[in-house]
Write a protein that holds these residues in place. Structure first.
Motif, PDB file in Angstrom:
ATOM      1  N   THR A 175      -6.830  -2.679   3.076  1.00 39.83           N
ATOM      2  CA  THR A 175      -5.662  -2.163   2.359  1.00 39.83           C
ATOM      3  C   THR A 175      -4.462  -2.188   3.301  1.00 39.83           C
ATOM      4  O   THR A 175      -4.569  -1.829   4.474  1.00 39.83           O
ATOM      5  N   VAL A 176      -3.332  -2.654   2.750  1.00 38.87           N
ATOM      6  CA  VAL A 176      -2.066  -2.644   3.479  1.00 38.87           C
ATOM      7  C   VAL A 176      -1.078  -1.875   2.633  1.00 38.87           C
ATOM      8  O   VAL A 176      -1.015  -2.093   1.423  1.00 38.87           O
ATOM      9  N   PHE A 177      -0.341  -0.956   3.228  1.00 39.62           N
ATOM     10  CA  PHE A 177       0.697  -0.302   2.430  1.00 39.62           C
ATOM     11  C   PHE A 177       2.067  -0.499   3.041  1.00 39.62           C
ATOM     12  O   PHE A 177       2.186  -0.814   4.222  1.00 39.62           O
ATOM     13  N   GLU A 221      -5.766   5.217   1.315  1.00 44.89           N
ATOM     14  CA  GLU A 221      -4.544   5.262   2.117  1.00 44.89           C
ATOM     15  C   GLU A 221      -3.294   5.591   1.307  1.00 44.89           C
ATOM     16  O   GLU A 221      -2.359   6.173   1.836  1.00 44.89           O
ATOM     17  N   ALA A 222      -3.259   5.172   0.025  1.00 48.44           N
ATOM     18  CA  ALA A 222      -1.977   5.152  -0.690  1.00 48.44           C
ATOM     19  C   ALA A 222      -1.688   6.411  -1.495  1.00 48.44           C
ATOM     20  O   ALA A 222      -0.588   6.587  -2.002  1.00 48.44           O
ATOM     21  N   THR A 245       3.036   6.168  -0.554  1.00 52.07           N
ATOM     22  CA  THR A 245       3.726   4.927  -0.205  1.00 52.07           C
ATOM     23  C   THR A 245       4.314   4.316  -1.475  1.00 52.07           C
ATOM     24  O   THR A 245       3.901   4.662  -2.579  1.00 52.07           O
ATOM     25  N   THR A 276      -4.825  -3.904  -1.966  1.00 54.75           N
ATOM     26  CA  THR A 276      -6.194  -3.972  -1.455  1.00 54.75           C
ATOM     27  C   THR A 276      -6.750  -5.350  -1.789  1.00 54.75           C
ATOM     28  O   THR A 276      -6.594  -5.824  -2.920  1.00 54.75           O
ATOM     29  N   HIS A 330      -7.613   1.593  -2.957  1.00 54.88           N
ATOM     30  CA  HIS A 330      -6.299   1.804  -2.314  1.00 54.88           C
ATOM     31  C   HIS A 330      -5.978   3.286  -2.165  1.00 54.88           C
ATOM     32  O   HIS A 330      -5.161   3.667  -1.343  1.00 54.88           O
ATOM     33  N   ALA A 387       1.101  -0.728  -2.264  1.00 57.35           N
ATOM     34  CA  ALA A 387      -0.107  -0.971  -1.480  1.00 57.35           C
ATOM     35  C   ALA A 387      -0.882  -2.109  -2.132  1.00 57.35           C
ATOM     36  O   ALA A 387      -0.834  -2.285  -3.359  1.00 57.35           O
ATOM     37  N   SER A 430      -3.223  -4.253  -6.785  1.00 60.37           N
ATOM     38  CA  SER A 430      -1.856  -3.965  -6.338  1.00 60.37           C
ATOM     39  C   SER A 430      -1.357  -2.672  -6.955  1.00 60.37           C
ATOM     40  O   SER A 430      -1.477  -2.472  -8.158  1.00 60.37           O
ATOM     41  N   CYS A 434       3.021  -6.682   1.154  1.00 61.07           N
ATOM     42  CA  CYS A 434       1.686  -6.094   1.437  1.00 61.07           C
ATOM     43  C   CYS A 434       0.597  -7.135   1.177  1.00 61.07           C
ATOM     44  O   CYS A 434      -0.357  -7.259   1.961  1.00 61.07           O
ATOM     45  N   HIS A 490      -5.696  -1.733   7.116  1.00 59.24           N
ATOM     46  CA  HIS A 490      -6.791  -0.763   7.094  1.00 59.24           C
ATOM     47  C   HIS A 490      -8.060  -1.464   6.636  1.00 59.24           C
ATOM     48  O   HIS A 490      -8.171  -1.851   5.479  1.00 59.24           O
TER      49      HIS A 490
END
Ligand SMILES: Nc1ncnc2c1ncn2[C@@H]1O[C@H](COP(=O)(O)OP(=O)(O)OP(=O)(O)O)[C@@H](O)[C@H]1O
Ligand SMILES: [Mg+2]
Length: 382
Positions: free
Chosen positions: A352-354, A278-279, A304, A309, A275, A307, A222, A361, A334
């Motif tokens: 991964t979500v941000f 993307e982050a 961001t 993962t 992460h 995020a 995180s 997330c 992602h």
């Protein structure tokens, strides 16, 4: 097409090599792989792959002759291979001396002690009796570790009593592997910091993340922009200096009250930095390539606020997560699959979500992983 510039060789062709390739493409870097098998995740996608055992000194030396810089997908490079690489013309990044530290928890502990960096109380012993005495001095419960050869928690045991300890250390004594006995840290959380450093000592330190390991395997990472940690960043910088790092490295830390203790380092791109794809403005993979080529480091500005993962581990039904991609409800996840054959418990990928908030997330990331693997979010991560 002929290439110009520096040829980078990567020894090993797992998921880290695969994600290094993704980062190398936009820079049009000339990259070559040494893969144990054409089935390896990175070998499957990269034409400039040579097949040969990364543990075979001759194969590795021949491969290195075709490269200007050699880097690694893992740090468990056998000593005979390191010796041959050092004798060759290619530059090693990280260096052989850095790798010798990174692949051995005893050497890490000794080096950090020499530089007075904080770490758990510990003793290094060679016999079961020695371990028993060390555990009595330190006090149970203890964490027992093989000095080398472990990964994903294999080679680490938490021992609550002498009986548990003896069961573990007898095998290590027999195999003549030094045994680290250390205090089991009563921690609030585990955090990790990625740091990049080039030959000139130019260093960038990524924002700290919280990691959760279950049975020694990293499950969730995180990132929260609010949770900067200057002390962790300083420790990362110091550790990178004392190991003479070239490239990126992860430092894993235990946070216990106001105290931060070093668990271990890994001198390569690391699960706790996935992460950053993307982050963060520059991913750990691009930063590794930049550092080993002595290019200007990329920006590590967060893109961001938060995020998460989550690793995709093979489910108990053995189903390939690719078969379930179509079941994902949201495209805002992602997905990174590593091209590995599905097997229960094996790290097959990550998502991964941000967004604006870590909890939200995590919720979305786990929903995706549950769909991909048909496994439930673990109780301790709810
Ligand atoms: N002294 C300790 N006190 C409490 N828990 C510990 C201690 N040492 C290790 N652990 C736990 O065991 C996990 C695995 O330990 P460690 O990182 O040393 O093993 P590893 O197998 O080298 O891991 P990796 O998968 O990162 O290569 C840690 O993330 C932590 O959760
Ligand atoms: Mg670890």
């Amino acid at each position: 097409m002929t290439k110009s510039g520096t040829t980078i060789g990567i020894i090993g062709a797992g998921q880290l090599a695969r994600m290094l390739i993704e980062a190398a493409i936009p820079l049009d870097l000339d990259l070559r792989l040494l893969a144990a098998s054409s089935d390896d995740g990175a070998a499957r996608i990269w034409p400039a792959t040579e097949i040969g055992s990364p543990d075979d000194p001759d194969a590795v030396a021949r491969f290195a002759e075709t490269c200007d810089v050699v880097t690694f997908d893992h740090e468990l490079v056998p000593e005979p291979v390191l010796v041959r690489l050092e004798a060759g013309a290619a530059r090693l990044a990280p260096s052989a001396s850095t790798l010798r530290i990174a692949q051995n928890k005893q050497r890490q502990r000794e080096l950090f002690a020499q530089h007075e960096l904080p770490q758990p109380r510990h003793r290094v012993v060679r016999t079961a009796v020695g371990a028993q005495l060390a555990a009595e001095t330190i006090g149970y419960p203890v964490a027992v570790k093989a000095a080398y050869g472990g990964y994903d928690g294999r080679g680490v045991w938490i021992c609550l009593s002498e009986a548990g300890l003896m069961a573990v250390v007898a095998g290590l004594e027999q195999r003549a592997i030094p045994i680290i006995v250390e205090a089991k840290v009563d921690m609030d959380r585990e955090i990790a910091v990625m740091v990049a450093r080039d030959d000139a000592g130019r260093t960038t330190v990524y924002p700290a993340v919280e990691t959760v390991q279950i049975e020694g395997i990293c499950r969730q990472i995180s990132f929260d922009v609010e949770h900067g940690n200057e002390e962790a960043a300083n420790l990362a910088r110091c550790a990178a200096d004392v190991v003479g790092l070239t490239g990126v490295m992860a430092i894993e830390l235990f946070e216990s009250g106001s105290e931060l203790l070093i668990n271990e380092i890994a001198t390569r791109p690391h699960n706790s930095g996935h992460h950053t794809i993307e982050a963060v403005a520059t991913s750990q993979f691009e930063q590794h390539l930049r550092a080993i080529l002595n290019l200007a480091p990329g920006s590590i500005e967060p893109r961001t606020r938060a995020a998460v993962t989550v690793n995709v581990l093979g489910g108990s039904d053995g189903m390939d997560p690719r078969e379930r991609l179509a079941l994902l409800e949201s495209g805002d996840v992602h997905v990174h699959l590593y091209g590995k054959a599905a097997r229960h418990g094996r790290k097959l990928g990550h998502v991964t979500v941000f967004g604006a908030d870590v909890d939200e997330c995590a919720e979305r990331a786990w929903r995706a992983v549950e769909t991909l693997t048909n496994e439930q979010r673990p109780e301790q991560l709810r």
